[in-house]
Motif scaffolding. Structure first.
Motif, short mmCIF file in Angstrom:
data_model
loop_
_atom_site.label_atom_id
_atom_site.label_comp_id
_atom_site.label_asym_id
_atom_site.label_seq_id
_atom_site.Cartn_x
_atom_site.Cartn_y
_atom_site.Cartn_z
N VAL A 78 -7.65 -0.38 -8.36
CA VAL A 78 -8.32 0.42 -7.33
C VAL A 78 -9.81 0.38 -7.66
O VAL A 78 -10.28 1.09 -8.55
CB VAL A 78 -7.80 1.86 -7.30
N VAL A 138 0.84 -1.19 0.00
CA VAL A 138 0.00 0.00 0.00
C VAL A 138 0.88 1.24 0.00
O VAL A 138 1.82 1.36 0.79
CB VAL A 138 -0.92 0.01 1.24
N SER A 189 -7.24 0.77 -1.53
CA SER A 189 -5.79 0.91 -1.46
C SER A 189 -5.19 1.26 -2.81
O SER A 189 -5.64 0.78 -3.85
CB SER A 189 -5.16 -0.38 -0.95
N TRP A 209 -4.30 5.68 -0.18
CA TRP A 209 -5.70 5.25 -0.22
C TRP A 209 -6.56 6.31 -0.91
O TRP A 209 -6.22 7.50 -0.91
CB TRP A 209 -6.25 5.06 1.20
#
Length: 204
Positions: free
Chosen positions: A116, A83, A100, A86
């Motif tokens: 995503v 990650v 993420s 976000w």
């Protein structure tokens, strides 16, 4: 993208929202934007300090490897496709949920197959490639790039029609009803290579 033509990805902006997005590679196999990716990253040991493409035999999706992690390191205790930030839905269907963002190229859309994925029911978000977010581990910075979906994204009231820097806590308007807040995890103070390349016993 080839040569010096920096706008070739704009072609096809008006195609059918749900039509297949054909780039010559799979949706999870973007290789054209992040330095260090390419054929050499498909086999053998990954080089030090680079974000690279790593094809895992038997896996459905291509993953991202960071730093010196090679094929032999693919297990749940190692960092693969980490990650880097976000997208948090702050208005519209899915409010309160987050998706993420990974290293390298991230295609955003409502399809569950998108890297995503925002599958919360807002059909004004293109199913595939609504917009793209890039994390460049060499500069430790993010870019937002228009996708090929027919629906547009606005940042600070401006249509995203060219690649632009994406700053932490920026609000993006993906449709007339959905807005998301971008939150960066990686930045000038931290990148996954800091952890992976750190010697045992080092601080941080």
């Amino acid at each position: 993208m080839s040569g010096n033509d920096k706008t070739s990805w704009l072609e096809g902006l008006e195609h059918d929202d749900d039509a297949d997005f054909d780039t010559g590679v799979g949706h999870d196999e973007f290789t054209e934007t992040v330095q260090g990716w390419g054929d050499g990253a498909q086999e053998g040991t990954i080089g030090e300090g680079k974000t690279q493409l790593l094809a895992d035999e038997g896996a459905d999706k291509t993953m991202i490897a960071i730093g010196g992690l090679g094929r032999e390191s693919l297990d749940p205790h190692h960092v693969t496709d980490p990650v880097t930030g976000w997208l948090v839905v702050i208005a519209g269907p899915g409010t309160g949920h987050a998706a993420s963002i990974g290293a390298g190229m991230n295609s955003v859309g409502r399809s569950s197959d998108e890297r995503v994925s925002l599958p919360f029911g807002d059909t004004l978000i293109s199913a595939t490639d609504h917009v793209r977010i890039i994390y460049d581990d060499e500069t430790r910075s993010f870019l937002i790039v228009p996708g090929t979906g027919k629906n547009v994204t606005r940042m600070n009231g401006q249509i995203v029609a060219v690649p632009m820097p994406l700053e932490n806590y920026t609000t993006l308007q993906l449709s007339k009803v959905t807005r998301v807040r971008f939150v960066a995890f990686c930045n000038t103070d931290f990148d996954w290579t800091d952890v992976i390349d750190a010697k045992p016993g080092a601080d941080g």
